[in-house]
Design a protein around this motif. Structure first.
Motif, PDB file in Angstrom:
ATOM      1  N   TRP A 174      -7.818  10.437   4.174  1.00 40.28           N
ATOM      2  CA  TRP A 174      -7.967  10.309   3.187  1.00 40.28           C
ATOM      3  C   TRP A 174      -8.042  11.769   2.908  1.00 40.28           C
ATOM      4  O   TRP A 174      -7.226  12.560   1.501  1.00 40.28           O
ATOM      5  CB  TRP A 174      -7.790   9.339   1.989  1.00 40.28           C
ATOM      6  CG  TRP A 174      -7.154   7.773   2.513  1.00 40.28           C
ATOM      7  CD1 TRP A 174      -7.049   6.933   2.646  1.00 40.28           C
ATOM      8  CD2 TRP A 174      -6.197   7.776   1.855  1.00 40.28           C
ATOM      9  NE1 TRP A 174      -5.960   6.113   3.371  1.00 40.28           N
ATOM     10  CE2 TRP A 174      -5.289   6.369   1.859  1.00 40.28           C
ATOM     11  CE3 TRP A 174      -5.175   8.411   0.870  1.00 40.28           C
ATOM     12  CZ2 TRP A 174      -4.009   6.386   1.459  1.00 40.28           C
ATOM     13  CZ3 TRP A 174      -3.735   8.189   0.494  1.00 40.28           C
ATOM     14  CH2 TRP A 174      -3.343   6.842   0.799  1.00 40.28           C
TER      15      TRP A 174
ATOM     16  N   ALA B 232      -0.619   7.023   2.856  1.00 35.04           N
ATOM     17  CA  ALA B 232      -1.045   5.455   3.309  1.00 35.04           C
ATOM     18  C   ALA B 232       0.161   5.056   4.087  1.00 35.04           C
ATOM     19  O   ALA B 232      -0.082   3.711   4.165  1.00 35.04           O
ATOM     20  CB  ALA B 232      -0.249   5.336   1.465  1.00 35.04           C
TER      21      ALA B 232
ATOM     22  N   ARG C  94     -10.399   6.804  -2.547  1.00 37.55           N
ATOM     23  CA  ARG C  94      -9.472   5.846  -1.079  1.00 37.55           C
ATOM     24  C   ARG C  94     -10.178   6.367  -0.096  1.00 37.55           C
ATOM     25  O   ARG C  94     -10.657   5.288   1.391  1.00 37.55           O
ATOM     26  CB  ARG C  94      -8.048   6.113  -0.844  1.00 37.55           C
ATOM     27  CG  ARG C  94      -7.498   5.030  -1.773  1.00 37.55           C
ATOM     28  CD  ARG C  94      -5.941   5.432  -1.462  1.00 37.55           C
ATOM     29  NE  ARG C  94      -5.179   4.649  -2.641  1.00 37.55           N
ATOM     30  CZ  ARG C  94      -4.629   3.218  -2.752  1.00 37.55           C
ATOM     31  NH1 ARG C  94      -3.681   2.848  -1.564  1.00 37.55           N
ATOM     32  NH2 ARG C  94      -4.593   2.645  -3.200  1.00 37.55           N
TER      33      ARG C  94
ATOM     34  N   GLY D 110       0.233  -1.085  -0.106  1.00 36.45           N
ATOM     35  CA  GLY D 110      -0.173   0.034  -0.326  1.00 36.45           C
ATOM     36  C   GLY D 110       1.124   1.532   0.067  1.00 36.45           C
ATOM     37  O   GLY D 110       0.675   2.433  -0.317  1.00 36.45           O
TER      38      GLY D 110
ATOM     39  N   SER E 186      -2.335   4.559   6.886  1.00 35.52           N
ATOM     40  CA  SER E 186      -3.679   3.724   6.505  1.00 35.52           C
ATOM     41  C   SER E 186      -2.846   2.212   6.870  1.00 35.52           C
ATOM     42  O   SER E 186      -3.812   1.222   7.204  1.00 35.52           O
ATOM     43  CB  SER E 186      -4.044   3.486   5.034  1.00 35.52           C
ATOM     44  OG  SER E 186      -4.696   5.102   5.427  1.00 35.52           O
TER      45      SER E 186
ATOM     46  N   GLU F 193      -7.241  10.003  -6.129  1.00 26.72           N
ATOM     47  CA  GLU F 193      -6.956   9.345  -5.858  1.00 26.72           C
ATOM     48  C   GLU F 193      -7.351   9.000  -4.487  1.00 26.72           C
ATOM     49  O   GLU F 193      -7.601   8.160  -3.490  1.00 26.72           O
ATOM     50  CB  GLU F 193      -5.388   8.707  -6.042  1.00 26.72           C
ATOM     51  CG  GLU F 193      -5.132   7.148  -5.688  1.00 26.72           C
ATOM     52  CD  GLU F 193      -6.043   6.231  -5.884  1.00 26.72           C
ATOM     53  OE1 GLU F 193      -5.860   5.001  -5.398  1.00 26.72           O
ATOM     54  OE2 GLU F 193      -6.424   5.826  -7.215  1.00 26.72           O
ATOM     55  N   SER F 194      -7.005  10.271  -3.576  1.00 26.08           N
ATOM     56  CA  SER F 194      -6.773  10.379  -2.267  1.00 26.08           C
ATOM     57  C   SER F 194      -8.590  10.105  -1.830  1.00 26.08           C
ATOM     58  O   SER F 194      -8.944   9.164  -0.865  1.00 26.08           O
ATOM     59  CB  SER F 194      -6.339  11.199  -0.939  1.00 26.08           C
ATOM     60  OG  SER F 194      -4.858  11.350  -2.156  1.00 26.08           O
TER      61      SER F 194
END
Length: 347
Positions: free
Chosen positions: A306, A342, A290, A253, A345, A286-287
Motif C-alpha cells: 500500500w 487491493a 491502508r 476489497g 492484499s 487512501e493507500s
C-alpha cells in the motif's frame, strides 16, 4: 483574457486567493516568530514556509509581506493588518512595485496552467532584486509553490540565495521540501506549519463558516485538519468524491468498475483540473491510510504494497500535470495501482 480572469495556480478551489485572506487559523507561534524577526530588523534573506496543502502557508507568507511592505498594523494578532489600507489594496491588486509573485504561469497555447514553474519565471527574481526599492523599504518576492519549480528554475534561484539582495526578502511556500535541491533548502530559514487536530478544525468550520457539524467533522478528517483544504473541499463539493471512492471498494476489497467510471467522469469533465488533483490526492491518501493500518496490524508485506501504491500514485499525479498526460489514462493507471494493491492484499 485579462489577468484577473485567468486561473491562479496558488489558489485553492472555490476560495479567495491567499492575498485576499485576512485571518490565519492555528499558527500563533509561527506568526509570532516571523513578527519578531521582522521587528528586529535583522531578517534572514530567505524564508521557507512548509506544511501540508491548505494549512495556511501562503496566508502566512502574505501576512509577512504586508508587514514588510508597511501595511498598517492591527492589534488583533502579531501580523494582523488593516485590510482597507491603501498599501494592502495595491498588494491585493498585484500592483505594488516592491512585491513580486512567482507561480506556475498560464499556458496561453494550451489554455491551462503550466505544470511547473519554469526558468523564465525564476529569472524574474534576480531581475526584480536588481532594481532599487521603489518606495525605499523592503522588496519581497513570494514563490508559491517553490517545490513546483523545475530543476532549471530551482538552479536559477540559487544566485538570489547565495548573494542576498540588500533589503530583499524571498519567501518560499513549499508543500514538499524534498523536491527542492539541498542547496536551496539549506539557505532558507524554515517555518513549519502543522495542521491543527481534526476536532479544532471541525469546530472552526462550524463556528466560522457555519457548516453543519457532521459535515465539518468529515471535511476535517478528509483534510487531516488542514483548514484551507477542508474549506476548499466544502466550497467545491469535492468531499463527495471521498464518499464515492469509499463506495468504489466492494465487499471483497476490490475496486468496482462502475465506481471507478463514476469518479473518472467527475474528474475529466469541463473545468475538472482541481477535481482531478483532489482525486489523485484521495487515492494516494487512501493507500497511505491502508499502509498504516496494515503496519499497525503487523503485516509488513501488505503495508509495503500500500505504501508503494501511494508513492507511485503521487508520482503519477505529478507526471500527469507536468507532462500534460491524458487525464483519463492517467486516472485509469492510478486506479490500476490501487486495484493491484487491493487484489494482492485480498489474496
Amino acid at each position: 483574457m485579462s489577468d484577473d480572469a485567468l486561473p491562479e495556480a496558488d489558489a485553492e478551489p472555490g476560495l479567495p486567493h491567499p492575498r485576499h485572506v485576512h485571518t490565519l487559523f492555528g499558527h500563533a507561534d509561527a506568526e509570532a516568530a516571523a513578527a519578531s524577526a521582522i521587528q528586529s530588523g535583522r531578517m534572514h534573506h530567505a524564508w521557507m514556509i512548509t506544511g501540508p496543502k491548505g494549512v495556511g502557508k501562503a496566508t502566512l507568507a502574505w501576512r509577512m509581506a504586508r508587514r514588510l511592505l508597511g501595511v498598517k498594523t492591527d492589534p488583533s494578532g502579531p501580523l494582523a493588518h488593516a485590510g482597507a489600507d491603501p498599501v494592502n489594496q495595491r498588494m491585493e491588486a498585484l500592483s505594488h512595485p516592491d512585491l513580486l509573485l512567482v507561480r506556475r504561469p498560464y499556458d496561453e497555447q494550451r489554455k491551462r496552467l503550466k505544470g511547473e514553474i519554469t526558468i523564465e519565471e525564476a529569472r524574474r527574481i534576480p531581475s526584480f532584486f536588481s532594481r532599487r526599492a521603489a518606495e525605499g523599504g523592503w522588496r519581497v518576492a513570494i514563490i508559491d509553490s517553490a517545490d513546483e519549480m523545475n530543476r532549471n528554475a530551482a538552479n536559477g534561484l540559487l544566485k538570489s540565495l547565495e548573494e542576498p539582495p540588500e533589503r530583499g526578502i524571498l519567501i518560499l511556500v513549499v508543500t514538499s521540501p524534498g523536491r527542492l535541491p539541498t542547496t536551496v533548502r539549506s539557505r532558507c530559514r524554515r517555518l513549519h506549519l502543522r495542521a491543527p487536530d481534526e476536532s479544532p478544525c471541525a469546530e472552526w468550520l462550524a463556528e466560522t463558516h457555519k457548516i453543519a457539524r457532521d459535515e465539518a467533522a468529515l471535511l476535517a478528517k478528509l483534510a487531516k485538519g488542514a483548514p484551507g483544504r477542508a474549506l476548499a473541499f466544502h466550497t467545491s463539493g469535492l468531499a463527495d468524491m471521498q464518499r464515492d471512492l469509499a463506495s468504489a471498494f466492494s465487499a471483497s476489497g476490490r475496486l468496482d468498475q462502475s465506481g471507478i467510471e463514476k469518479l473518472i467522469g467527475k474528474a475529466t469533465g469541463t473545468d475538472s483540473h482541481q477535481a482531478r488533483a483532489v482525486l489523485f490526492d484521495m487515492m494516494a491518501g487512501e493507500s497511505a491510510r491502508r499502509a498504516r493500518a496494515a503496519a499497525s496490524a503487523g503485516d509488513a508485506a501488505q503495508a509495503g504494497r500500500w505504501a508503494e501504491a501511494s508513492r507511485r500514485i503521487t508520482s503519477l499525479a505529478r507526471e500527469a500535470e507536468t507532462l500534460y498526460l491524458d487525464p483519463r489514462q492517467s486516472l485509469l493507471a492510478a486506479f490500476s495501482l490501487l486495484d493491484d494493491a487491493a487484489r494482492q492484499s485480498a489474496a
